[in-house]
Design an enzyme around this catalytic site. Sequence first.
Site, PDB file in Angstrom:
ATOM      1  N   GLU A  83       7.517   1.090  -2.053  1.00 50.73           N
ATOM      2  CA  GLU A  83       7.358  -0.234  -2.169  1.00 50.73           C
ATOM      3  C   GLU A  83       6.328  -0.560  -3.140  1.00 50.73           C
ATOM      4  O   GLU A  83       4.886  -0.602  -2.812  1.00 50.73           O
ATOM      5  CB  GLU A  83       6.596  -0.816  -0.689  1.00 50.73           C
ATOM      6  CG  GLU A  83       7.697  -0.771   0.687  1.00 50.73           C
ATOM      7  CD  GLU A  83       7.354  -1.344   1.628  1.00 50.73           C
ATOM      8  OE1 GLU A  83       8.396  -2.278   2.028  1.00 50.73           O
ATOM      9  OE2 GLU A  83       6.219  -1.568   2.248  1.00 50.73           O
ATOM     10  N   HIS A 133       1.203   1.517   4.666  1.00 50.64           N
ATOM     11  CA  HIS A 133       1.570   0.245   4.069  1.00 50.64           C
ATOM     12  C   HIS A 133       0.522  -0.273   3.023  1.00 50.64           C
ATOM     13  O   HIS A 133      -0.709  -0.331   3.071  1.00 50.64           O
ATOM     14  CB  HIS A 133       1.979  -0.764   4.938  1.00 50.64           C
ATOM     15  CG  HIS A 133       2.676  -1.977   4.445  1.00 50.64           C
ATOM     16  ND1 HIS A 133       2.223  -2.898   3.650  1.00 50.64           N
ATOM     17  CD2 HIS A 133       4.338  -2.049   4.610  1.00 50.64           C
ATOM     18  CE1 HIS A 133       3.330  -3.869   3.516  1.00 50.64           C
ATOM     19  NE2 HIS A 133       4.551  -3.203   3.878  1.00 50.64           N
TER      20      HIS A 133
HETATM   21  P1  13P Z   1       9.039  -8.229   1.588  1.00 47.10           P
HETATM   22  O1  13P Z   1      10.408  -7.760   2.040  1.00 47.10           O
HETATM   23  O2  13P Z   1       8.481  -9.644   2.068  1.00 47.10           O
HETATM   24  O3  13P Z   1       8.679  -8.202   0.137  1.00 47.10           O
HETATM   25  O4  13P Z   1       7.988  -7.124   2.009  1.00 47.10           O
HETATM   26  C1  13P Z   1       8.282  -5.858   2.102  1.00 47.10           C
HETATM   27  C2  13P Z   1       7.492  -5.088   2.765  1.00 47.10           C
HETATM   28  O5  13P Z   1       6.246  -5.018   2.578  1.00 47.10           O
HETATM   29  C3  13P Z   1       7.987  -4.398   3.885  1.00 47.10           C
HETATM   30  O6  13P Z   1       7.205  -3.387   4.473  1.00 47.10           O
END
Ligand code: 13P
Length: 234
Positions: free
Chosen positions: A157, A88
């Site tokens: 992400e 992450h």
């Molecule tokens: P948000 O949905 O708060 O942008 O975070 C995404 C995230 O890091 C999920 O792992």
Amino acid sequence: MILCANFKANKTRQDTRAYMAVVESFVSANGIGDTIIVFPPFTALEHDPRNVLIGVQNAYPVQNGAYTGEIALEQLEEFGIKTILIGHSERRHIIGETQEQITAKFRFFAEHGFAIVYCVGEPLAVREEGNDILMAYIEQQFEGIDLTYSDLIVAYEPVWAIGTGLTPSNSDIELVHSALRSKTDAPLLYGGSVKVDNASTIMALDNVDGILVGSASLSANDFCEMIAQATELQ
Ligand code: 13P
């Protein structure tokens, strides 16, 4: 579809129990066949059989031992945990995990048969350099990672989209996801400012097999609404 709720360092054990009761009953009352995974903080782990999977946001890649402040396999086994989030961006960029550490973690938990949600994503400065640089950056985040691992889920992400309310355009998400699709058969999640308002559109995009939701998943009702949207898409 696969829908994941990442609580990060939010919610107590009590909050999580109340949350799970809402999501569990929604999933069973509506016969939801999608895969739902919740990643609560360690302190909220429970050992109940659930139709919602529980995963951990992190763990140390050893059975047990002298690793002050860490949680290892032995502690996860006590709760029947077989799902983990690795790579992450908050662990890469805030905690400072290196690709080497991430790779060691991946190998260990793959050897122990965990379902791994493996996260990749670029900072804004990289995105501004264009698609080739962006994909080269993501390529580095796959260094040492077995993209043929059978229990792999990949989550894209973009760092600049996490917790900011910003998202890439739909075509930009599709572009990255189609590049990821050419690298792996694993399901591909999008994460970064997914909310009730955009979840359905994002889940409908090509090569998007689900979502990884942070802040908007903290509301059990909002998360259930996103699960309902996934069901409608099928
Ligand atoms: P948000 O949905 O708060 O942008 O975070 C995404 C995230 O890091 C999920 O792992």
